[in-house]
Design a protein around this motif. Structure first.
Motif, short mmCIF file in Angstrom:
data_model
loop_
_atom_site.label_atom_id
_atom_site.label_comp_id
_atom_site.label_asym_id
_atom_site.label_seq_id
_atom_site.Cartn_x
_atom_site.Cartn_y
_atom_site.Cartn_z
N LEU A 121 -69.68 30.36 58.46
CA LEU A 121 -68.27 30.74 58.46
C LEU A 121 -67.69 30.70 57.05
O LEU A 121 -66.94 31.60 56.64
CB LEU A 121 -67.48 29.79 59.38
CG LEU A 121 -67.73 29.96 60.88
CD1 LEU A 121 -67.17 28.78 61.66
CD2 LEU A 121 -67.11 31.26 61.39
N ASP A 122 -68.03 29.67 56.30
CA ASP A 122 -67.51 29.55 54.94
C ASP A 122 -68.04 30.65 54.03
O ASP A 122 -67.31 31.22 53.22
CB ASP A 122 -67.88 28.18 54.35
CG ASP A 122 -66.97 27.07 54.86
OD1 ASP A 122 -66.00 27.39 55.58
OD2 ASP A 122 -67.22 25.90 54.53
N ARG A 123 -69.33 30.98 54.16
CA ARG A 123 -69.92 32.01 53.29
C ARG A 123 -69.33 33.39 53.59
O ARG A 123 -69.06 34.17 52.68
CB ARG A 123 -71.44 32.04 53.49
CG ARG A 123 -72.14 30.84 52.90
CD ARG A 123 -73.58 30.77 53.34
NE ARG A 123 -74.24 29.56 52.84
CZ ARG A 123 -75.34 29.06 53.36
NH1 ARG A 123 -75.94 29.65 54.39
NH2 ARG A 123 -75.88 27.95 52.86
N ILE A 124 -69.12 33.66 54.86
CA ILE A 124 -68.55 34.97 55.22
C ILE A 124 -67.12 35.08 54.71
O ILE A 124 -66.72 36.10 54.14
CB ILE A 124 -68.61 35.15 56.76
CG1 ILE A 124 -70.06 35.23 57.22
CG2 ILE A 124 -67.84 36.40 57.18
CD1 ILE A 124 -70.22 35.13 58.73
N TYR A 160 -63.67 24.17 50.59
CA TYR A 160 -64.08 24.65 51.91
C TYR A 160 -64.44 23.43 52.75
O TYR A 160 -64.75 22.36 52.21
CB TYR A 160 -65.28 25.59 51.79
CG TYR A 160 -64.91 26.97 51.28
CD1 TYR A 160 -64.63 28.01 52.16
CD2 TYR A 160 -64.81 27.22 49.92
CE1 TYR A 160 -64.28 29.26 51.70
CE2 TYR A 160 -64.47 28.48 49.45
CZ TYR A 160 -64.20 29.49 50.35
OH TYR A 160 -63.84 30.74 49.88
N LEU A 161 -64.46 23.62 54.05
CA LEU A 161 -64.69 22.47 54.91
C LEU A 161 -66.09 21.89 54.71
O LEU A 161 -66.28 20.67 54.77
CB LEU A 161 -64.50 22.88 56.38
CG LEU A 161 -64.29 21.73 57.38
CD1 LEU A 161 -63.19 20.79 56.92
CD2 LEU A 161 -64.00 22.28 58.75
N THR A 162 -67.08 22.73 54.45
CA THR A 162 -68.44 22.21 54.24
C THR A 162 -68.51 21.37 52.97
O THR A 162 -69.16 20.32 52.95
CB THR A 162 -69.45 23.37 54.16
OG1 THR A 162 -68.95 24.36 53.26
CG2 THR A 162 -69.68 23.99 55.51
N ASP A 215 -68.84 15.87 50.58
CA ASP A 215 -68.29 14.85 49.69
C ASP A 215 -67.96 13.56 50.42
O ASP A 215 -67.93 12.48 49.82
CB ASP A 215 -67.03 15.38 49.00
CG ASP A 215 -67.36 16.30 47.85
OD1 ASP A 215 -68.44 16.16 47.27
OD2 ASP A 215 -66.53 17.17 47.53
N ASN A 216 -67.64 13.67 51.71
CA ASN A 216 -67.22 12.49 52.46
C ASN A 216 -68.28 11.97 53.43
O ASN A 216 -68.02 11.03 54.18
CB ASN A 216 -65.94 12.81 53.25
CG ASN A 216 -64.74 12.94 52.34
OD1 ASN A 216 -64.12 11.95 51.96
ND2 ASN A 216 -64.43 14.18 51.94
N THR A 217 -69.45 12.60 53.41
CA THR A 217 -70.50 12.17 54.33
C THR A 217 -71.70 11.58 53.59
O THR A 217 -72.23 10.55 53.98
CB THR A 217 -70.99 13.37 55.18
OG1 THR A 217 -69.87 13.94 55.85
CG2 THR A 217 -72.00 12.91 56.22
#
Length: 370
Positions: free
Chosen positions: A146-149, A245-247, A252-254
């Motif tokens: 989704l992010d790449r698109i 982006y969400l990914t 960064d938080n995982t």
């Protein structure tokens, strides 16, 4: 089967829906935030609350009316009110007659036990740890697609020959991902979507400006909250690079900070040496990195009354002067109108064009996308 919902944040709902259903939950899809959503948010949220709290408040009321019993959301760390939103929303919802359960995911990097406990609460199908891991991997792969698109649309839109063709195609190809459930199917759907977007007729010789978007995560990722600013800029002949982006935020938080985030923190250090909550430090750091990479301008998106972004805004004045890059700030709330935003964007784009191509007269400036 419990009915579960979550905040609407761009197109990410497609991945979260698949993941929660795989874990054995019935998903109540949150509607795209609308005037009705905001009316509920303004009605029930504290007046001084920032914009995302009101939008989420309205979303939760709408989904509770649709039958949601559990709300899954994220927490936060640092000196920012977002870390308390889960509890505030819960108290308000219970007070107005919706006794829903809230499951708040704090950053797994700092709260790994809570993360595993929440996963277990949502694992209604009682899948094995291995099966849960496979579900998370599929959801993560769909989120990456989704992010790449979406990122590709930011490149194509200012160069499209027929105005609106990118957005129209984007909305259609997203449906490919809805039908994909395995890793291979998701990869094939992503490839097909990218190929269709790249096949759109483009004027690759058209001069375009490059602008970085920085600011608070929710108003960056949810088009309804930023009045589709990326689409507006694309139609003005501007290629947009969104700083978050969400990914990327999830990585960064995982696991640990990515090299890009480390670079951003290093760049911001002379101005903001430590975390000030929210994404204030990242706003300053990304602006400097954009300037170093030759971008023509930066736009900061911030919720009205957001303290970290207010601090960043004061710093950006110095950053803009030192790095010679124009910066425009929008503080967003329920009073923000699209017509006013578009007028300010047109003026900002005109300023950047005059700065980049000073020899061009107004009449001969490069045309925006048709």
């Amino acid at each position: 089967m419990p009915r579960v919902t979550f905040p609407h944040m761009g197109e990410s709902y497609r991945a979260f829906k698949m993941l929660l259903e795989d874990l054995g939950n019935e998903v109540i899809l949150p509607p795209r935030p609308s005037k009705r959503t905001l009316d509920y948010g303004v009605q029930y949220a504290p007046e001084f609350a920032c914009f995302p709290l009101k939008v989420l408040m309205g979303t939760y009321v709408e989904t509770c009316q649709m039958g949601a019993e559990i709300i899954v959301t994220s927490g936060g760390v640092g000196p920012c009110r977002a870390g308390q939103y889960g509890q505030v929303h819960k108290k308000i919802l219970h007070h107005i007659g919706y006794p829903v359960e809230l499951i708040v995911f704090e950053p797994p990097l700092l709260h790994p036990v809570d993360f595993l406990r929440n996963i277990r609460r949502l694992n209604r199908a009682r899948l094995s740890y291995r099966a849960v891991w496979e579900c998370i991997k599929r959801g993560w792969r769909k989120l990456q697609a989704l992010d790449r698109i979406e990122a590709l649309t930011h490149v194509i839109r200012p160069r499209e020959v027929q105005k609106g063709s990118t957005s129209k195609t984007y909305r259609r190809v997203l449906n490919y991902l809805d039908q994909a459930t395995t890793i291979d199917q998701i990869a094939q759907a992503e490839a097909a979507a990218l190929a269709e977007l790249q096949a759109l007729p483009q004027d690759k010789e058209r001069p375009v400006l490059k602008v970085g978007l920085v600011g608070e995560i929710y108003v960056l990722l949810e088009p309804a909250s930023n009045l589709e600013i990326e689409e507006t800029l694309g139609h003005l002949g501007v290629e947009v690079d969104r700083s978050m982006y969400l990914t990327g935020w999830t990585r960064d938080n995982t696991i640990s900070h990515t090299s890009i985030t480390q670079q951003v923190h290093q760049a911001a250090r002379p101005f903001i040496p430590l975390c000030i909550g929210g994404h204030g430090r990242e706003t300053v750091g990304h602006t400097i990195v954009y300037a170093q990479h030759g971008y023509d301008g930066v736009i900061q998106l911030a919720p009205f009354t957001c303290i970290p972004e207010i601090v960043a805004k004061t710093v950006l004045t110095s950053v803009s002067a030192r790095y010679n890059i124009p910066v425009l700030t929008f503080f967003l709330d329920e009073q923000t109108g699209k017509a006013g935003m578009t007028t300010r964007l047109e003026a900002f784009v005109d300023l950047m064009r005059r700065k980049k191509w000073p020899a061009l007269s107004v009449a001969s400036q490069p045309a925006a996308a048709m």
